[in-house]
Design a protein around this motif. Structure first.
Motif, PDB file in Angstrom:
ATOM      1  N   SER A  73       0.770  -1.127  -0.332  1.00 27.08           N
ATOM      2  CA  SER A  73       0.294   0.199  -0.236  1.00 27.08           C
ATOM      3  C   SER A  73       1.541   1.386  -0.111  1.00 27.08           C
ATOM      4  CB  SER A  73      -0.523   0.130   1.337  1.00 27.08           C
ATOM      5  OG  SER A  73      -1.738  -0.846   1.294  1.00 27.08           O
ATOM      6  N   LEU A  74       1.785   1.333   0.646  1.00 22.57           N
ATOM      7  CA  LEU A  74       2.825   2.687  -0.055  1.00 22.57           C
ATOM      8  C   LEU A  74       4.000   2.669  -0.729  1.00 22.57           C
ATOM      9  CD1 LEU A  74       4.143   1.671   4.391  1.00 22.57           C
ATOM     10  CD2 LEU A  74       3.400   3.279   3.599  1.00 22.57           C
ATOM     11  N   GLY A  75       4.319   1.476  -1.259  1.00 21.81           N
ATOM     12  CA  GLY A  75       4.449   1.320  -2.686  1.00 21.81           C
ATOM     13  C   GLY A  75       3.433   1.792  -3.545  1.00 21.81           C
ATOM     14  N   GLN A  76       2.785   1.843  -3.729  1.00 18.53           N
ATOM     15  CA  GLN A  76       1.318   2.554  -4.177  1.00 18.53           C
ATOM     16  C   GLN A  76       1.072   3.884  -3.757  1.00 18.53           C
ATOM     17  OE1 GLN A  76      -2.996   0.556  -3.791  1.00 18.53           O
ATOM     18  NE2 GLN A  76      -3.897   2.296  -5.885  1.00 18.53           N
ATOM     19  N   VAL A  77       1.131   4.125  -2.445  1.00 14.40           N
ATOM     20  CA  VAL A  77       1.073   5.528  -2.317  1.00 14.40           C
ATOM     21  C   VAL A  77       2.579   6.418  -3.282  1.00 14.40           C
ATOM     22  CG1 VAL A  77       1.663   7.284  -0.654  1.00 14.40           C
ATOM     23  CG2 VAL A  77       0.071   5.675  -0.363  1.00 14.40           C
ATOM     24  N   THR A  78       3.709   5.935  -2.691  1.00 18.84           N
ATOM     25  CA  THR A  78       4.938   6.389  -3.268  1.00 18.84           C
ATOM     26  C   THR A  78       4.364   6.275  -5.317  1.00 18.84           C
ATOM     27  OG1 THR A  78       5.941   5.411  -1.721  1.00 18.84           O
ATOM     28  CG2 THR A  78       7.083   6.047  -3.802  1.00 18.84           C
ATOM     29  N   GLU A  79       3.993   5.387  -5.766  1.00 19.66           N
ATOM     30  CA  GLU A  79       3.388   5.803  -7.579  1.00 19.66           C
ATOM     31  C   GLU A  79       2.771   6.662  -7.590  1.00 19.66           C
ATOM     32  OE1 GLU A  79       1.142   1.620  -7.965  1.00 19.66           O
ATOM     33  OE2 GLU A  79       3.833   0.715  -8.120  1.00 19.66           O
ATOM     34  N   MET A  80       1.566   6.747  -6.893  1.00 24.31           N
ATOM     35  CA  MET A  80       0.763   7.922  -7.010  1.00 24.31           C
ATOM     36  C   MET A  80       1.578   9.221  -6.812  1.00 24.31           C
ATOM     37  SD  MET A  80      -2.611   6.205  -4.707  1.00 24.31           S
ATOM     38  CE  MET A  80      -3.530   7.352  -5.031  1.00 24.31           C
ATOM     39  N   ALA A  81       2.635   9.162  -6.101  1.00 22.47           N
ATOM     40  CA  ALA A  81       3.339  10.638  -6.035  1.00 22.47           C
ATOM     41  C   ALA A  81       4.316  10.452  -6.111  1.00 22.47           C
ATOM     42  CB  ALA A  81       3.951  10.424  -4.239  1.00 22.47           C
ATOM     43  N   THR A  82       4.810  10.178  -7.075  1.00 23.10           N
ATOM     44  CA  THR A  82       5.961  10.184  -7.932  1.00 23.10           C
ATOM     45  C   THR A  82       5.385   9.857  -9.726  1.00 23.10           C
ATOM     46  OG1 THR A  82       6.464   7.829  -7.920  1.00 23.10           O
ATOM     47  CG2 THR A  82       7.974   9.410  -6.593  1.00 23.10           C
ATOM     48  N   GLY A  83       4.034   9.780  -9.951  1.00 19.67           N
ATOM     49  CA  GLY A  83       3.394   9.944 -11.394  1.00 19.67           C
ATOM     50  C   GLY A  83       3.687   8.237 -11.499  1.00 19.67           C
ATOM     51  N   ARG A  84       4.410   7.579 -10.875  1.00 18.53           N
ATOM     52  CA  ARG A  84       4.145   6.138 -11.867  1.00 18.53           C
ATOM     53  C   ARG A  84       2.592   5.681 -12.135  1.00 18.53           C
ATOM     54  NH1 ARG A  84       8.602   3.740  -8.402  1.00 18.53           N
ATOM     55  NH2 ARG A  84       7.329   4.420  -7.198  1.00 18.53           N
ATOM     56  N   LYS A  85       2.557   4.141 -12.988  1.00 18.12           N
ATOM     57  CA  LYS A  85       1.014   3.986 -13.309  1.00 18.12           C
ATOM     58  C   LYS A  85       1.487   3.056 -13.202  1.00 18.12           C
ATOM     59  CE  LYS A  85      -0.551   7.714 -15.620  1.00 18.12           C
ATOM     60  NZ  LYS A  85      -1.528   8.311 -17.030  1.00 18.12           N
ATOM     61  N   ARG A  86       1.094   2.331 -12.274  1.00 18.35           N
ATOM     62  CA  ARG A  86       0.943   0.131 -11.929  1.00 18.35           C
ATOM     63  C   ARG A  86      -0.226  -0.159 -12.543  1.00 18.35           C
ATOM     64  NH1 ARG A  86       2.470  -3.648  -8.004  1.00 18.35           N
ATOM     65  NH2 ARG A  86       2.561  -5.540  -8.265  1.00 18.35           N
TER      66      ARG A  86
END
Length: 178
Positions: A73-86
């Protein structure tokens, strides 16, 4: 876009029946009335069916497909904050936490609601308070869930509400912008 079958009919019927039942009890029924009680028991029954389906159901319906994970979940938040899309075919890690949150909250609502109908707990303050707190938490969680669904739909370019209606997620093909 590739249309990928994700949500089976039972998951979709459960989801929309839960929406209808919770909405009816939260907004339209007299909390002291028989309809409120019957719908509450039906919602609890739906949750029981979903738990069983989470153990034996189709791939993306199974809890094993979306285990609760704080690190993911924290990884997903990081993806969202950095603009990455998984893109996740089933539930995302944050979505999984919301599912577990809502299922547990609905169990508390149902259990305390039932307790209030028994002679042993009728009129007992802490039971009524627990019920009201759980309902308020569910309402907050539902608003957050809806906001997150629309946010993620826009961010990822996937119509998540449509997928819960049709059972298919339109996932961008490799090379698509999204």
């Amino acid at each position: 876009m590739n249309a990928v079958r994700v949500w089976d009919p039972l998951v979709r019927i459960f989801h929309w029946s839960l929406v209808a039942g919770f909405t009816a009890n939260a907004l339209f029924n007299d909390p002291e009335g028989k309809a409120h009680e019957v719908i509450g028991l039906a919602v609890l029954g739906l949750v029981a069916v979903r738990i069983v389906w989470g153990l034996i159901g189709s791939r993306h319906a199974r809890f094993a497909d979306f285990p609760p994970s704080m690190s993911a979940s924290l990884g997903q938040v990081t993806e969202m904050a950095t603009g990455r899309k998984r893109i996740h075919k089933g539930h995302s890690p944050l979505g999984a936490l919301m599912i577990y949150n809502l299922l547990m909250t609905l169990i508390v609502i149902g259990a305390t609601g039932y307790m209030m109908t028994t002679l042993a707990f009728f009129g007992v303050g802490w039971v009524e308070e627990a019920h009201e707190i759980a309902v308020t938490w569910a309402e907050i969680s539902i608003v957050a869930h809806i906001a997150a669904v629309f946010f993620e739909s826009r961010r990822l370019g996937i119509n998540l509400p449509k997928s819960m209606l049709t059972g298919y997620k339109d996932i961008p093909a490799a090379g698509d912008d999204g």
